[in-house]
Design a protein around this motif. Structure first.
Motif, PDB file in Angstrom:
ATOM      1  N   ARG A 108       0.826  -1.214   0.000  1.00 58.61           N
ATOM      2  CA  ARG A 108       0.000   0.000   0.000  1.00 58.61           C
ATOM      3  C   ARG A 108       0.860   1.264   0.000  1.00 58.61           C
ATOM      4  O   ARG A 108       0.580   2.205  -0.724  1.00 58.61           O
ATOM      5  CB  ARG A 108      -0.951  -0.005   1.194  1.00 58.61           C
ATOM      6  CG  ARG A 108      -2.009  -1.069   1.084  1.00 58.61           C
ATOM      7  CD  ARG A 108      -3.012  -0.993   2.224  1.00 58.61           C
ATOM      8  NE  ARG A 108      -4.008  -2.037   2.052  1.00 58.61           N
ATOM      9  CZ  ARG A 108      -5.007  -1.977   1.185  1.00 58.61           C
ATOM     10  NH1 ARG A 108      -5.174  -0.916   0.446  1.00 58.61           N
ATOM     11  NH2 ARG A 108      -5.866  -2.980   1.068  1.00 58.61           N
ATOM     12  N   GLY A 163      -4.294   3.261  -0.886  1.00 52.97           N
ATOM     13  CA  GLY A 163      -3.977   2.523  -2.101  1.00 52.97           C
ATOM     14  C   GLY A 163      -5.165   1.870  -2.777  1.00 52.97           C
ATOM     15  O   GLY A 163      -5.030   1.357  -3.884  1.00 52.97           O
ATOM     16  N   ASP A 164      -6.326   1.866  -2.133  1.00 53.49           N
ATOM     17  CA  ASP A 164      -7.530   1.368  -2.797  1.00 53.49           C
ATOM     18  C   ASP A 164      -7.983   2.392  -3.828  1.00 53.49           C
ATOM     19  O   ASP A 164      -7.507   3.535  -3.836  1.00 53.49           O
ATOM     20  CB  ASP A 164      -8.645   1.119  -1.777  1.00 53.49           C
ATOM     21  CG  ASP A 164      -8.408  -0.129  -0.928  1.00 53.49           C
ATOM     22  OD1 ASP A 164      -7.685  -1.041  -1.381  1.00 53.49           O
ATOM     23  OD2 ASP A 164      -8.951  -0.182   0.191  1.00 53.49           O
ATOM     24  N   ARG A 212     -10.748  -2.722  -4.594  1.00 53.02           N
ATOM     25  CA  ARG A 212      -9.436  -3.102  -4.057  1.00 53.02           C
ATOM     26  C   ARG A 212      -8.694  -3.902  -5.114  1.00 53.02           C
ATOM     27  O   ARG A 212      -9.249  -4.790  -5.759  1.00 53.02           O
ATOM     28  CB  ARG A 212      -9.607  -3.921  -2.780  1.00 53.02           C
ATOM     29  CG  ARG A 212      -8.279  -4.325  -2.159  1.00 53.02           C
ATOM     30  CD  ARG A 212      -8.386  -4.613  -0.682  1.00 53.02           C
ATOM     31  NE  ARG A 212      -8.778  -3.406   0.030  1.00 53.02           N
ATOM     32  CZ  ARG A 212      -9.498  -3.426   1.167  1.00 53.02           C
ATOM     33  NH1 ARG A 212      -9.879  -4.570   1.706  1.00 53.02           N
ATOM     34  NH2 ARG A 212      -9.818  -2.284   1.768  1.00 53.02           N
ATOM     35  N   VAL A 216      -2.536  -6.052  -4.251  1.00 53.67           N
ATOM     36  CA  VAL A 216      -2.082  -5.228  -3.130  1.00 53.67           C
ATOM     37  C   VAL A 216      -1.726  -6.120  -1.934  1.00 53.67           C
ATOM     38  O   VAL A 216      -2.392  -7.114  -1.655  1.00 53.67           O
ATOM     39  CB  VAL A 216      -3.145  -4.167  -2.737  1.00 53.67           C
ATOM     40  CG1 VAL A 216      -4.353  -4.802  -2.051  1.00 53.67           C
ATOM     41  CG2 VAL A 216      -2.544  -3.104  -1.856  1.00 53.67           C
ATOM     42  N   ASP A 248      -1.350  -6.096   2.015  1.00 53.91           N
ATOM     43  CA  ASP A 248      -2.009  -5.321   3.075  1.00 53.91           C
ATOM     44  C   ASP A 248      -1.067  -4.975   4.230  1.00 53.91           C
ATOM     45  O   ASP A 248      -1.267  -5.430   5.353  1.00 53.91           O
ATOM     46  CB  ASP A 248      -3.223  -6.097   3.567  1.00 53.91           C
ATOM     47  CG  ASP A 248      -4.293  -5.193   4.135  1.00 53.91           C
ATOM     48  OD1 ASP A 248      -4.263  -3.996   3.850  1.00 53.91           O
ATOM     49  OD2 ASP A 248      -5.172  -5.712   4.834  1.00 53.91           O
TER      50      ASP A 248
END
Length: 168
Positions: free
Chosen positions: A30, A102-103, A161, A165, A167
């Motif tokens: 992220r 980052g979403d 999302r 990615v 987390d």
């Protein structure tokens, strides 16, 4: 010959069963998405990258909103368009309340002039009435500002999302 054709058909059938439901992309943390997005604020000799639906930047990504989000997320160059980015190939649906750094918040409805994607950074306050996001917008270029996209009742903007990615 017939045995080879049957073996090839079996391999194709098997590959569709074990292939992932989404496109492969390099894993990305992220904080990396945010750092990469932030980089375009000064990538043009200290100024923002200009907006263009027709050109690519020196890193190979389109200079529009979905190209920018693709660059930040390390997706394939030049990046999927907004509709592609909003598909299950690259992202999956979440609620606006689940957004993390980052979403993405994406409006994939309409034409190339009305669709848009932004990169969520953080909420402006605990009430979650606005959030800070990175975006590549027409007549401006790369920007970082407080937004409300997706928070209005009936909005076409949806939280997504990325599959790649990490987390952390």
């Amino acid at each position: 010959m017939r045995v080879l054709a049957m073996a090839a058909a079996a391999l194709v059938a098997l590959s569709t069963l074990v292939s992932p439901a989404h496109a492969a992309a390099s894993p990305v943390y992220r904080y990396e998405i945010i750092n990469r997005a932030n980089g375009w604020l000064t990538a043009n000799n200290g100024t923002r990258v200009p907006y263009s639906q027709d050109r690519t930047w020196s890193d190979g990504y389109r200079q529009d909103c979905s190209g920018y989000a693709s660059m930040a997320a390390r997706l394939d160059q030049p990046g999927p368009n907004t509709v592609g980015l909003a598909s299950g190939t690259w992202t999956f649906a979440i609620t606006m309340g689940e957004l993390k750094r980052g979403d993405l918040v994406i409006d994939a409805i309409g034409d190339g002039n009305s669709r848009h994607a932004v990169i969520f950074d953080r909420w402006t306050d605990t009430a979650k009435n606005r959030y800070f996001a990175y975006e590549q917008r027409g007549d401006w270029g790369t920007d970082y500002r407080a937004l409300t996209y997706g928070l209005e009742s009936g909005s076409e903007y949806k939280a997504r999302r990325l599959h790649n990615v990490i987390d952390k």
